[in-house]
Design an enzyme around this catalytic site. Structure first.
Site, PDB file in Angstrom:
ATOM      1  N   LYS A 298       0.807  -1.222   0.000  1.00 56.87           N
ATOM      2  CA  LYS A 298       0.000   0.000   0.000  1.00 56.87           C
ATOM      3  C   LYS A 298       0.841   1.273   0.000  1.00 56.87           C
ATOM      4  O   LYS A 298       1.926   1.283   0.587  1.00 56.87           O
ATOM      5  CB  LYS A 298      -0.757   0.012   1.325  1.00 56.87           C
ATOM      6  CG  LYS A 298      -2.204  -0.164   1.253  1.00 56.87           C
ATOM      7  CD  LYS A 298      -2.694  -0.431   2.661  1.00 56.87           C
ATOM      8  CE  LYS A 298      -3.623   0.651   3.148  1.00 56.87           C
ATOM      9  NZ  LYS A 298      -4.641   1.066   2.239  1.00 56.87           N
TER      10      LYS A 298
ATOM     11  N   GLY B 231      -7.240   8.036  -1.414  1.00 60.66           N
ATOM     12  CA  GLY B 231      -6.485   9.136  -0.797  1.00 60.66           C
ATOM     13  C   GLY B 231      -5.361   8.656   0.109  1.00 60.66           C
ATOM     14  O   GLY B 231      -5.084   9.265   1.145  1.00 60.66           O
TER      15      GLY B 231
ATOM     16  N   CYS C  84       1.319  11.957  -6.703  1.00 62.21           N
ATOM     17  CA  CYS C  84       0.736  12.686  -5.565  1.00 62.21           C
ATOM     18  C   CYS C  84       0.790  14.190  -5.816  1.00 62.21           C
ATOM     19  O   CYS C  84       1.752  14.694  -6.399  1.00 62.21           O
ATOM     20  CB  CYS C  84       1.526  12.395  -4.293  1.00 62.21           C
ATOM     21  SG  CYS C  84       1.696  10.669  -3.924  1.00 62.21           S
TER      22      CYS C  84
ATOM     23  N   ILE D 248       1.155   2.036 -15.761  1.00 64.80           N
ATOM     24  CA  ILE D 248       0.681   3.353 -15.419  1.00 64.80           C
ATOM     25  C   ILE D 248      -0.018   3.369 -14.049  1.00 64.80           C
ATOM     26  O   ILE D 248      -0.535   2.340 -13.596  1.00 64.80           O
ATOM     27  CB  ILE D 248      -0.332   3.900 -16.482  1.00 64.80           C
ATOM     28  CG1 ILE D 248      -1.536   2.992 -16.615  1.00 64.80           C
ATOM     29  CG2 ILE D 248       0.335   4.180 -17.763  1.00 64.80           C
ATOM     30  CD1 ILE D 248      -2.657   3.527 -17.496  1.00 64.80           C
TER      31      ILE D 248
ATOM     32  N   THR E  49      -3.257   5.369 -12.021  1.00 63.84           N
ATOM     33  CA  THR E  49      -4.642   5.521 -12.504  1.00 63.84           C
ATOM     34  C   THR E  49      -4.786   6.768 -13.386  1.00 63.84           C
ATOM     35  O   THR E  49      -4.029   7.728 -13.272  1.00 63.84           O
ATOM     36  CB  THR E  49      -5.617   5.625 -11.325  1.00 63.84           C
ATOM     37  OG1 THR E  49      -5.173   6.671 -10.468  1.00 63.84           O
ATOM     38  CG2 THR E  49      -5.697   4.325 -10.551  1.00 63.84           C
TER      39      THR E  49
ATOM     40  N   GLY F  42      -1.802  -1.827 -15.665  1.00 60.01           N
ATOM     41  CA  GLY F  42      -2.980  -1.084 -16.104  1.00 60.01           C
ATOM     42  C   GLY F  42      -3.908  -2.046 -16.810  1.00 60.01           C
ATOM     43  O   GLY F  42      -3.707  -2.382 -17.982  1.00 60.01           O
TER      44      GLY F  42
HETATM   45  C1  LIG Z   1      -8.183   1.033  -4.677  1.00 56.66           C
HETATM   46  C2  LIG Z   1      -6.883   1.424  -5.316  1.00 56.66           C
HETATM   47  C3  LIG Z   1      -5.859   1.957  -4.534  1.00 56.66           C
HETATM   48  C4  LIG Z   1      -4.641   2.325  -5.111  1.00 56.66           C
HETATM   49  N1  LIG Z   1      -3.642   2.827  -4.327  1.00 56.66           N
HETATM   50  C5  LIG Z   1      -2.433   3.152  -4.881  1.00 56.66           C
HETATM   51  C6  LIG Z   1      -1.365   3.628  -4.068  1.00 56.66           C
HETATM   52  O1  LIG Z   1      -1.461   3.719  -2.846  1.00 56.66           O
HETATM   53  N2  LIG Z   1      -0.206   3.980  -4.693  1.00 56.66           N
HETATM   54  C7  LIG Z   1      -0.042   3.867  -6.056  1.00 56.66           C
HETATM   55  O2  LIG Z   1       1.022   4.196  -6.577  1.00 56.66           O
HETATM   56  N3  LIG Z   1      -1.037   3.391  -6.835  1.00 56.66           N
HETATM   57  C8  LIG Z   1      -2.218   3.033  -6.279  1.00 56.66           C
HETATM   58  N4  LIG Z   1      -3.231   2.539  -7.071  1.00 56.66           N
HETATM   59  C9  LIG Z   1      -2.989   2.384  -8.527  1.00 56.66           C
HETATM   60  C10 LIG Z   1      -2.643   0.938  -8.893  1.00 56.66           C
HETATM   61  O3  LIG Z   1      -1.493   0.484  -8.201  1.00 56.66           O
HETATM   62  C11 LIG Z   1      -2.433   0.795 -10.416  1.00 56.66           C
HETATM   63  O4  LIG Z   1      -1.390   1.644 -10.834  1.00 56.66           O
HETATM   64  C12 LIG Z   1      -3.671   1.148 -11.243  1.00 56.66           C
HETATM   65  O5  LIG Z   1      -4.840   0.742 -10.579  1.00 56.66           O
HETATM   66  C13 LIG Z   1      -3.640   0.554 -12.650  1.00 56.66           C
HETATM   67  O6  LIG Z   1      -3.547  -0.856 -12.611  1.00 56.66           O
HETATM   68  P1  LIG Z   1      -4.853  -1.824 -12.664  1.00 56.66           P
HETATM   69  O7  LIG Z   1      -5.707  -1.359 -13.791  1.00 56.66           O
HETATM   70  O8  LIG Z   1      -4.309  -3.209 -12.815  1.00 56.66           O
HETATM   71  O9  LIG Z   1      -5.537  -1.634 -11.333  1.00 56.66           O
HETATM   72  C14 LIG Z   1      -4.453   2.160  -6.509  1.00 56.66           C
HETATM   73  C15 LIG Z   1      -5.494   1.634  -7.298  1.00 56.66           C
HETATM   74  C16 LIG Z   1      -6.680   1.251  -6.726  1.00 56.66           C
HETATM   75  C17 LIG Z   1      -7.764   0.656  -7.591  1.00 56.66           C
END
Ligand SMILES: Cc1cc2nc3c(=O)[nH]c(=O)nc-3n(C[C@H](O)[C@H](O)[C@H](O)COP(=O)(O)O)c2cc1C
EC number: 1.3.1.14
Length: 303
Positions: free
Chosen positions: A45, A72, A130, A191, A193, A243
């Site tokens: 996390k 957040g 961030c 990537i 989000t 992603g």
């Molecule tokens: C609920 C949630 C929490 C996330 N928290 C973080 C985070 O704390 N730090 C970070 O760099 N990315 C965070 N992400 C982004 C993911 O690590 C990832 O980059 C993004 O979701 C794209 O990959 P995916 O489509 O496989 O989820 C979070 C994504 C989700 C859905």
């Protein structure tokens, strides 16, 4: 059986399949569901130097083929992590990588220094998406200057493997990738989000408390794939692609586009066993196509 090991900086991964920050807790939450030691790595996390409560609810919304989140960076802070969580995860037989987040260059430095003290954490992933509170809340990672500033500062205090996680909310991701490579990043992951929004038509209100949030899941995959491919042509350091990955075929596609390793995020919520299925699928794909090592896939796209 094909060789599945790959290298990211000084890290030797047993295979290229890892789980993405914020979607897999600290790994231990999934230990009853899968053998987490089969993973190449676990990105824990987002961790900040100070505890963070996260944003108000609602902070999640489902979208077609994906989701929006505005969690957040809720976490109990780097000291709590070091004292209470690290002892629980330090002996897990895979790479445990901490996602370091911040709100100013100083807080990134403090957090990176704290995590550097932990022997069994071999790498950090710097989350540069961030907002910089001192610069009106614009994310560090959306300008070359902001990205360079934070990576340069953290590189000075962090001697182990430094992975920089790029934001897709930019016009040209290759510029940012080049900038962080020049400041000494060992690898980039991409990537994070994509900025999105959901509206409740009946209430005529935004669904998320923060109005906008981060889009993830299968809907972002084509964008992520395109960015990995563009970045692969622009830099020399290894890329971790993510992603929207939801199966082994997606993982193969990211590697063909240039990723050395991949992460699975949102799809863990759909199928908590997806990561081990992807490892098995990669293995079968390599055998079927006569690849002796998964490394042969990296950037092997024929164009
Ligand atoms: C609920 C949630 C929490 C996330 N928290 C973080 C985070 O704390 N730090 C970070 O760099 N990315 C965070 N992400 C982004 C993911 O690590 C990832 O980059 C993004 O979701 C794209 O990959 P995916 O489509 O496989 O989820 C979070 C994504 C989700 C859905």
């Amino acid at each position: 059986m094909a060789e599945l090991n790959v290298n990211i900086g000084d890290l030797q991964l047993k295979n290229p399949v890892m789980t993405a920050s914020g979607t897999f807790g600290y790994g231990i939450e999934y230990a009853d569901l899968i053998d987490i030691t089969r993973l190449g790595g676990i990105f824990v996390k987002g961790t900040t130097i100070q505890p963070r409560e996260g944003n108000l609810y609602p902070r999640m919304a489902e979208t077609p083929s994906g989701m929006l989140n505005a969690v957040g960076l809720q976490n109990k802070g780097a000291d709590y992590f070091a004292q209470h969580i690290y002892p629980e995860i330090k002996d897990i037989d895979t790479h445990m990588i901490v996602n370091v987040s911040g709100s100013s260059v100083e807080t990134y430095i403090q957090c990176a220094e704290k995590i550097a003290e932990l022997d069994k954490i071999p790498a950090i992933e710097l989350n540069i998406s961030c907002p910089n509170v001192k610069q009106g809340g614009m994310a560090f990672g959306v300008t070359c200057a902001g990205a360079s500033e934070v990576v340069k500062a953290v590189r000075k205090v962090y001697p182990k493997t430094l992975i920089v996680k790029l934001s897709p909310n930019v016009t040209d991701i290759t510029e940012i990738a080049r900038a962080v490579e020049a400041e000494g990043a060992d690898s980039v992951s991409l990537i994070n989000t994509m900025l999105g929004m959901a509206i409740d038509a009946e209430k005529r209100k935004p669904i998320l408390s923060t109005i906008t949030g981060g889009l993830s899941g299968p809907c972002v995959k084509p964008v992520a794939l395109r960015m990995v491919w563009q970045t692969y042509k622009a830099i020399k350091i290894p890329i971790i692609g993510l992603g929207g990955i939801s199966n082994w075929k997606d993982a193969v596609e990211f590697m063909l586009a240039g990723a050395t390793a991949i992460q699975i995020g949102t799809y863990n919520f759909v199928d908590p066993t997806v990561s081990v299925k992807v490892i098995d699928g990669l293995n079968e794909y390599c055998d079927r196509h006569g690849f002796k090592s998964v490394k042969e896939l990296i950037g092997a796209l024929e164009v």
